[in-house]
Design a protein around this motif. Sequence first.
Motif, mmCIF file in Angstrom:
data_model
loop_
_atom_site.group_PDB
_atom_site.id
_atom_site.type_symbol
_atom_site.label_atom_id
_atom_site.label_comp_id
_atom_site.label_asym_id
_atom_site.label_seq_id
_atom_site.Cartn_x
_atom_site.Cartn_y
_atom_site.Cartn_z
ATOM 1 N N ALA A 22 -38.073 17.230 -4.123
ATOM 2 C CA ALA A 22 -38.423 18.251 -5.113
ATOM 3 C C ALA A 22 -39.878 18.675 -4.975
ATOM 4 O O ALA A 22 -40.227 19.827 -5.247
ATOM 5 N N LEU A 23 -40.722 17.735 -4.547
ATOM 6 C CA LEU A 23 -42.149 18.010 -4.459
ATOM 7 C C LEU A 23 -42.694 17.347 -3.197
ATOM 8 O O LEU A 23 -42.555 16.130 -3.025
ATOM 9 N N ALA A 24 -43.275 18.136 -2.305
ATOM 10 C CA ALA A 24 -43.870 17.626 -1.068
ATOM 11 C C ALA A 24 -45.365 17.909 -1.105
ATOM 12 O O ALA A 24 -45.786 19.027 -1.426
ATOM 13 N N LEU B 227 -42.998 11.695 -6.462
ATOM 14 C CA LEU B 227 -41.807 11.969 -7.258
ATOM 15 C C LEU B 227 -42.147 12.945 -8.379
ATOM 16 O O LEU B 227 -43.030 12.668 -9.200
ATOM 17 N N ARG B 228 -41.452 14.082 -8.408
ATOM 18 C CA ARG B 228 -41.607 14.997 -9.548
ATOM 19 C C ARG B 228 -41.090 14.306 -10.807
ATOM 20 O O ARG B 228 -40.035 13.690 -10.805
ATOM 21 N N GLN B 229 -41.836 14.447 -11.892
ATOM 22 C CA GLN B 229 -41.521 13.722 -13.113
ATOM 23 C C GLN B 229 -40.633 14.532 -14.065
ATOM 24 O O GLN B 229 -40.356 15.713 -13.839
ATOM 25 N N ASN B 230 -40.198 13.876 -15.124
ATOM 26 C CA ASN B 230 -39.322 14.502 -16.103
ATOM 27 C C ASN B 230 -40.130 15.271 -17.153
ATOM 28 O O ASN B 230 -41.290 14.949 -17.433
ATOM 29 N N GLY B 231 -39.497 16.284 -17.722
ATOM 30 C CA GLY B 231 -40.126 17.044 -18.799
ATOM 31 C C GLY B 231 -41.245 17.945 -18.351
ATOM 32 O O GLY B 231 -42.175 18.226 -19.117
ATOM 33 N N VAL B 232 -41.185 18.429 -17.092
ATOM 34 C CA VAL B 232 -42.250 19.272 -16.540
ATOM 35 C C VAL B 232 -41.677 20.621 -16.108
ATOM 36 O O VAL B 232 -40.468 20.799 -16.016
ATOM 37 N N ARG C 52 -42.920 3.567 -8.178
ATOM 38 C CA ARG C 52 -43.242 4.898 -8.692
ATOM 39 C C ARG C 52 -42.553 5.085 -10.047
ATOM 40 O O ARG C 52 -43.163 4.964 -11.084
ATOM 41 N N GLY C 53 -41.264 5.370 -10.056
ATOM 42 C CA GLY C 53 -40.542 5.511 -11.313
ATOM 43 C C GLY C 53 -40.602 6.914 -11.876
ATOM 44 O O GLY C 53 -41.373 7.774 -11.428
ATOM 45 N N VAL D 203 -45.804 17.963 -12.499
ATOM 46 C CA VAL D 203 -46.413 16.641 -12.406
ATOM 47 C C VAL D 203 -45.679 15.821 -11.354
ATOM 48 O O VAL D 203 -44.439 15.760 -11.347
ATOM 49 N N GLY D 204 -46.440 15.190 -10.464
ATOM 50 C CA GLY D 204 -45.884 14.274 -9.485
ATOM 51 C C GLY D 204 -46.540 12.917 -9.613
ATOM 52 O O GLY D 204 -47.743 12.820 -9.901
ATOM 53 N N LEU D 205 -45.755 11.854 -9.420
ATOM 54 C CA LEU D 205 -46.267 10.483 -9.489
ATOM 55 C C LEU D 205 -46.259 9.869 -8.100
ATOM 56 O O LEU D 205 -45.279 10.002 -7.367
#
Length: 304
Positions: free
Chosen positions: A36-38, A50-55, A122-123, A140-142
């Motif tokens: 999803a995010l590079a 890792l692209r996060q939730n709620g973004v 990560r998570g 947001v990416g983690l």
Amino acid sequence: METQTNYDSLWAQPTTHKVTHGDFYLAARWRKEQPALAVATKTTDFTDVLRQNGVTPLPKGSAKLPLVFAGQGASTDYAHLDAHGKAVVVRRNDDVSDMDQAAAAIAAGAKLMLVVNNVDGRGFRSYNKPFSSTPVRLDVGLLSTDEGEKLVRQAQARGASVTVGSAPVSPYVYDLDRTWHNEIPSHMVVQGSSKNLARVDETFDSPAPGSTGGEFRFDWPTYNNWAIGEMMPEPVRGKRTDWVSTGGFNSWSQSAYADGLVFEAGPKTSYRAGSTQSEEWFKPIERPYLNDVYSMPTRKGDHL
């Protein structure tokens, strides 16, 4: 063991022969889709973002953004920092919450926030309000601690920049499974092809175009009467091509939901190698029936 994103790798010691006393299964399970995010700089590809939730994802495609380091991600960290239109790197910490980090980055005009995790792995974390389906106006990416700290060092250099690839909707998913019975082979690589994969053409038609939701294809091992896996945030409007493992010891069942509106669960299914089939979600009900992925309804007194 459901590791999700908590581990980079797992190891198993090969057996020299099939077990003759006792019984065991070793299964490997993957869900693969377009990242999803590079994120990459001139010298480094950061492969564990890792692209996060709620973004709110960046638009589909590739963009080059100036890169700056914003410390703990508090509003005070932006006091003398120009972050407008840039990617910011922050460290996750116990003093500034996820939502506050996102709010500070939004107020500073950042386009992307990259968070360095402060625990192993990560998570997935949520950056919008609890129980809200409204995303924050920021992507947001983690990153893991090791890769994140590498990015922090590069962000502190003069003129730092980052190339970002965004794929808000993956056009494909690979749900892969392989199970070994009473043995652990020394070679565990399995090459996917029409000889061991089936194609499923998916259509998601959420009744609310702007609604968030999720989906997952659970695997049912032959040695257990319970499905393995958990629902994942996924787009619930549009089309997708899935490739699914066939044969072996497992069967599958798929579920999908639109937040606050509807939850649907399909029956247990085994696929034939080389076959093509289709699934349609959130369409009008044609023939309701009880499937075999949940306990059958029971009645006790006046309660059903």
